[in-house]
Every structure is written in structure tokens, then in C-alpha cells.
Scaffold this motif. Sequence first.
Motif, PDB file in Angstrom:
ATOM      1  N   ASN A 269     -67.899 -31.092 -67.794  1.00  0.00           N
ATOM      2  CA  ASN A 269     -66.874 -30.176 -67.289  1.00  0.00           C
ATOM      3  C   ASN A 269     -65.596 -30.963 -67.030  1.00  0.00           C
ATOM      4  O   ASN A 269     -65.617 -31.939 -66.289  1.00  0.00           O
ATOM      5  CB  ASN A 269     -67.324 -29.544 -65.963  1.00  0.00           C
ATOM      6  N   ILE A 270     -64.495 -30.549 -67.663  1.00  0.00           N
ATOM      7  CA  ILE A 270     -63.216 -31.239 -67.446  1.00  0.00           C
ATOM      8  C   ILE A 270     -62.187 -30.227 -66.935  1.00  0.00           C
ATOM      9  O   ILE A 270     -62.035 -29.136 -67.495  1.00  0.00           O
ATOM     10  CB  ILE A 270     -62.705 -31.926 -68.732  1.00  0.00           C
ATOM     11  N   VAL A 271     -61.504 -30.616 -65.864  1.00  0.00           N
ATOM     12  CA  VAL A 271     -60.610 -29.706 -65.151  1.00  0.00           C
ATOM     13  C   VAL A 271     -59.218 -30.314 -65.048  1.00  0.00           C
ATOM     14  O   VAL A 271     -59.081 -31.529 -64.943  1.00  0.00           O
ATOM     15  CB  VAL A 271     -61.153 -29.494 -63.708  1.00  0.00           C
ATOM     16  N   ASP A 272     -58.178 -29.472 -65.080  1.00  0.00           N
ATOM     17  CA  ASP A 272     -56.838 -29.920 -64.693  1.00  0.00           C
ATOM     18  C   ASP A 272     -56.262 -28.875 -63.747  1.00  0.00           C
ATOM     19  O   ASP A 272     -56.391 -27.687 -63.988  1.00  0.00           O
ATOM     20  CB  ASP A 272     -55.904 -30.049 -65.900  1.00  0.00           C
ATOM     21  N   GLY A 273     -55.610 -29.337 -62.692  1.00  0.00           N
ATOM     22  CA  GLY A 273     -54.990 -28.340 -61.829  1.00  0.00           C
ATOM     23  C   GLY A 273     -54.111 -28.911 -60.744  1.00  0.00           C
ATOM     24  O   GLY A 273     -54.529 -29.769 -59.972  1.00  0.00           O
TER      25      GLY A 273
END
Lengths: 452, 435
Positions: A269-273
Motif C-alpha cells: 500500500n503506497i499513500v501520498d497526502g
Amino acid sequence: MRQQLIEALKGHNADYVEVRLEQGQSTCIIYRGKRLDEMERSFSKGGNIRALVNGGWGFVSFNELNGLWDKVELAVKQARLVGGEVSKLASVEPVVDTVNVEAEKDAATVSLTVKKQLLGEYNDIILSTPKVQTSNINYRDSNRRVIFVNSEGTYIEQGKAGISLRLLAVARGNGEVQQASLSLGSSGNFADIEGLHDQVGEMARRAVDLLSAAQVKAGEYTVILDPVLAGVFAHEAFGHLSESDFVYENRQLLEVMVLGKRFGGKHLNIVDGAAVPGLRGSYKYDDEGVPATKTYLIREGILEGRLHSRETAAKMGEKPTGNARALNYLFPPIVRMTNTYIEPGSVSFEEMLSGIREGVYVKDWYGGMTCLEMFTFSAGEAYMIRKGRLAELLRPTVLSGNVFVTLDNIDAIGDDLHMNQGGGCGKGEQVPLPVSNGSPHIRIRRCLVGGR
Amino acid sequence: MEQLLVKARELADEAEVFRVSSERTLVHFEANHLKQIQNKQHVSIALRIIKQGRIGFSVATGCVNAQTLLDMALDTSQFGAPANFSFPASAAYPQVEVFDPETDKLAVEKMVELGGRLVARVREHTPDILCEADVTKEVVFFNILNSKGGEASYCKSLSSLNLEGLVVHDTDMLFVGDGESSCHPLVDFNVVADRVIKQLELAGSKATASTGSSPVIFTPRGVASALVAPLVTAFNGKMVLEGASPLRGKLGERVFDKKFSLWDNAILPYHVASRPCDDEGVPSQSTLLVGEGVVSNFLYDLQTAALANMRSTGSGIRARGGLPGPGTSSLIVGEGDVSLQDMVADMKEGLIVEELMGAEQGNLLAGDFSGNALLGYRVKGGEIVGRVKDTMVSGNVYEALERIVAVGRESRWVGGVLRLPYLYCSNLSLGTKGG
């Protein structure tokens, strides 16, 4: 001022116009060896205008604030020269808001004496380490106020503060030079860079140890990345591909980056925010006045989202994500990352090590670069892994590969997420933009390692 | 400027005011079509003072009152580095032509046309290429004034043309690109187009390299991407003074191959890094850094030169308007006597590197480099057979330049600030996917 800006945007024959004004101060302190080499204070005031006409953009930046209406007109004229299609911008609700910086110990209020004292202590620690030849400390803090107004009724005043600190130790022996470094960052809280004496000492000793380290033999290895380097990997190798401005006019790449496509195991799981609070890349509104979000780029191994400006979102028929950022008023906003990380899994570091007959453990980072599918990133510290155990220290090591293959080759994701606040991202001329990266430890099979 | 200097002189022992103003126009093409036009007007003013022997420094962009600038400079002068130098008195500057009024006259419409034709020419060769191109023009005014009577001002024009192309087939991506810059207006797009087309032709077929030791020919762009950065660091007088440069104490010693010579030249007419004086008002010069393998000079600004007991080489550069430090102007590697064709024939088996990605991330001080051959060609049986992928090239600049097999007889400008020949090196380390 507000009325003046609103007036300047009126009466132009454009599809969209915005103006950004910025005023700020910064302090820079540089130690090189024993010498306090530079101490400087700077003041900056400037702004820019961006206009959209028939799908074409005009951009004007300036330091002199007089004649704003004419500057808007110049941007509109340029945009008209470019335009040749229908303008597309994802619609967002106009916002009127003021956002202030809240730091526990605001760097702007800390005296030069205190700043110099702290950096001097760190410098003494580095220089008193045996075999250290010299040091380099680069400290910068900045505090800005940005006003953003557009022709759709948005008016936002945002405070922005940042601290970056890079420490470097250079060791010398047997005609060899080696170095080790530490990069730290904060959103303006001076307390974040205090009390790092032990870490600084450790870094200096590492530079010395590298003098007697071996170079890894080039080839393919099973590698374990520490959270810092894995974070750089998430940012450099994958994150940049999720920036829609790379993708939206590139049909072939678009086919590669189809939403719903599998890129890795279910554990990935890869997230940007920017909406993830309290980190270096966090903010409330991006530089187009769009509220920040948290975006899953990959969920359970499947490509789920990407990062957008208002233009790329409209052109791809997706939702804006609030990722249009400008380094400062000298540049137009472009699609950028914010806080990018791999979510933690369940494998412990010991489990990862066991079963590796010969591999490389890479830690920390010197830097990273990517050209779409290809990436290289360099570790500041590396060890051989032999028979499931950490073995000898290696010289700084460079990893490289194809991101799609590499993501699929991640076979273990650790349980120890750590965010690194020291990053500064570069894209085009706009560097360094404050971002954070993070990850737990990850293990990659068959990774290309440079050496001799 | 004069008023600020007078005010500063009242409160400090010495003072210097440095002002730069510029206007730049950029025409940007993305995904083969015109995307954006930018106009950037920039003014910055920097104040450097010496008070009780210490340096104070402040810099401002945009309208700022003199008092704010003075207060900030005085604030920092309490802690600033001890000043070991004096500002230079008035001097005779060499005649260095860096302004061509024709550049300023380039119309935006003309720049749009130029970029469009460049992209069209490359697409004619490879229809499925995606091009990003920039056409720029800029005019910069420099002004420097100090309390010792030193005074200099000059105007520079800049014109540049750059193209980067990407060809995607499934998950295979090919990157090509080149550029040109000058103080003269660039009006011929064919120079850049020809170079990019040449790269596309050489990269037309694929080849593989194998892990192990191999000879490598660096093209001028290859030299720029792999070997230049460590040298820039090593010849910086500040790095030498601190002992961080491996060349410290090596003045007069033969460190490089006899075939290798290197200059820093700030007085070549109409080159983008040229200037009559540096950012401290010291006259510009050409400085021999390596003469036939022997380390001859390092680059100095006023302060570093004073600390090292040397003379300024007119290399005081202000990066982003900050305090001056030693920096390069145009770096020139001397030409040799071997053609590329002869190098390839001699090498028989090996690699040509056109661009190494990430090479500068290694240990620059030690001269170690390691990067992925973003664009590189395999040589087999004395001929170029195709492009390689997933190949890491590693080595050490000092080892590579200590035993150069051959230096090319042709050289070219790269990025407007480097003039480089082909360099043929032996025994670099290659790492490849699948061994």
C-alpha cells in the motif's frame, strides 16, 4: 490589498486568472569545519500571475508590485498565443480562508545567538571525532506569508514555515576521503532539530568507519531497505510516476499506469497526502487553492489513484487531489508529492534477514533520481548480509532498476513505519520542495547493485 | 545603490552592494505541443559589510527599504566569519563580449516558431516520440559597488534551446535529449535536432552488456554526466583549504594522465558563463587547472584566497544571490588526437556512455561514481551495435583519468558551460540485470 488584487484580475479576456503574492524572511547559517562560514539573513517580496486562455498558459513573475493589471494583461496575452483548444480545469468550490503557522518553538522567534550555539555544539561533536577531517553544517529557516486570489472568488492567506538542516562529516585516512551525512527538516519548529547530539556523533563515526569499508561487488542481490531508503524508493521510483502531468499526455505511459492494474503483492500500500497532519509536506490548501487530501496510489498491490492539479484532473476525468505546488512565486504550480509512504505490514526485521544467504542491507540516503521507469538511488550506509546475519560495512552503494519489476519483487514489508522529514524534492528547476517520505523496512529480491 | 552604500559605510568599516536584475522569457513545449509562455522579471540586491573585522550579509528581492537590509546585515555581522580580505579597489577589466542586442530583440512569436520546428523535425524522424522543448532568452544586468572605490557593471544576454525526447514501447522507455546555449540568439534549430536524431539512430536496436570490467568511451555528454561533478568539487579552493578535496597538497604533482588538461575560462566571448569580472568585482581570467596531467591551480574567491594565502582567480560566484564562494565558469577539457571511429575500432568490445543517470549521487569527494546508463551503446567487434539497458557503470574519476586510453580530437559544448571531448577509459565496472 485584497481589493487591489481582485481589481487587478478584473476586465481581462481570459478563461481563468490567478495572482499570488508572497513576502518572507529567512536565515541561513553555514559551518565549514571550524569556521562559521556564512551567516545571512534575507528578505523577499514578489509575486506571480497565471492566466489560462483556450487551454494555453501564460505566466509572469515579478518583484515590483506596481502595475499589476498590466502584468495580468501580459500573462493573458502570452496565454492567448499558446492556446488552441478548450480550457479544462476541474471545478473546486471557491474558498476564503486564513491559515497561520503553529509551531511549538517558532524558528522565526529564536535568536541568532541560540541558533549559532546549537549548530556550534553539533559542529564540535563532528570535529572532535578522531580521523574526521572537516564538517559541513547547512541550516536554513524560512517564514513566508502567501496570498492567493483567483478569478473564481478564492482568497487564501497561508503562512508557510520551514527548517532544513544538513550535517556532513568528512573523514580522511590512507589517502582516502569518505563522508556521512544527516538531513533533517521541520515545519518551522526549532525544537525538532534540538537534542540531536547523539545522532550527530554516530554520523561522524560512520564517516570514519567508511574509510576501511569494502566496495560491494556489482550484481544482483536480495536487498533490505531501511525505512529512510525505502521511503526514498516510494517517492522516487513510484511517486513520480503517479504525478499526472507525466502521464496525461503520454498515451503509452497511460497504458502502463492504468488504474486497477496490479503492481505488487497484496501487502503493498503506497499513500501520498498533504492532509496527513504534522509532517513536512503537510498543508491545508495547495498552490491552486485546492484543499489537501490523502490519496492511495497503490492499495493492496493495485494501482488506485494518482496525483493531480486542476488541469490534469479535468483532462483525465478524475478528482483533483490538491497536489499542485510551487516552490515559490518564481514558478508556476506543478503536480508534486507531499508526504509519501509505504504503509506498514507485519514482517519483523529479523524475519526479513533470515534466509538471505548473500544480500545487502542498505540504509539512509545520499540521493535518488528517476527517469520514469528507471530509478537509481544511493544509500549512505550499507552492509553485506551473509547467512541471515548482518556482516561487513560497505562503501556507499547505488541501487538501480525498473520500478515495475522492483515493486513486484518486494517480498516482505516490515511492521516499523518511520517518516523521514529531511527530504527536499526536485522536479525541473523547482528544488528543494519540502516533502516527507517514509516506509517500514522492505525486502526486494533480485535488485541491481552498483559497485566494482 | 549609492545611497545604501553611503549609509552602510557610516555604520560599518567596509561595505559592498551587489545588484542583479533580469528579465527572462521561456517558451515551453510539452508532449510535442506549445504549453506555456513565461516571463520572469527579477531584482535582487545584496549588502555585504565588514564590521569590527566580521562579515555581515543580507539580501533582498523586491522592494525593501535600505534600513531593513542594513539591520539584517548588522545583525549577522555580530557572528559572521572574520573577514580576511578587503574589497577590491577599482580595476581594469578585460573586454569580454557577453551581450548581443539581437538576443533581446528575439520576438516571442519567433521563439514559438523555432521550438515548433525543432519538435517537428525530431518527430519527422521518430513519429511516436514525446518531446519536451524549451526556448529561452534572457537579459541580465550586473552592478557592483564597494567602499574601496571598486565599481563594475555589465549586461549579459542569453539564449538557449533544449529538447528532451521520450519514446515508450510497452514498459521500455528510451530517453534522448540535447541543447545549445549562447549569448548570441540561437535561431538554427538543426544543430540540436541533428544531435537528437543521431542518438535515436544509434539507439535504434537493442544490445546487452555483461557484468564485469570493461573499457568505456564517454561522449562529451557522458563526460558531463559522470566525471565533471567530482572535479568541480575537487578544484574548489574552499574544499582544498578544508582538506576535503583529494587534490589538497597536490599542486605541481602529476595526478592525471598526461593527455588530460583542464581550464576554467571566464573570458571566452559570447559564452554564457563568461563575464568581465566575478560577483565580487575581481577581473575575470582563464585559469589552467590541469596541465598535461599536473595539478596547476585551484579556484578562489577573495575570502578563500586570503585564508589560503593565494590570489583570487576571479571565481567568486553568488549562487542564488547569496554570499560569494569559489565557482566555475566555462570548464574546458583539452582535445586529443583520436577520432571516435578509431576509439571504437580499438576498443573492439565495450560500452559508449552518452548519459549516466544518478552518477553524482555517489561519494563525490572521493571521486567515486556509479550510475545507470540512461543512454549508452554497446560496442561489439569494433562497431556500435545498439543501445544497452539496465546497466550500471561504476568507477573512480581519479583512477579513470589517471590512465586514459585516448582523448577525442573533437570536442563540443555541453549545457553551454562545458567544452568536452570524447574520453576513452579502461577498466570500469559494469553491473547488469541477469549478470
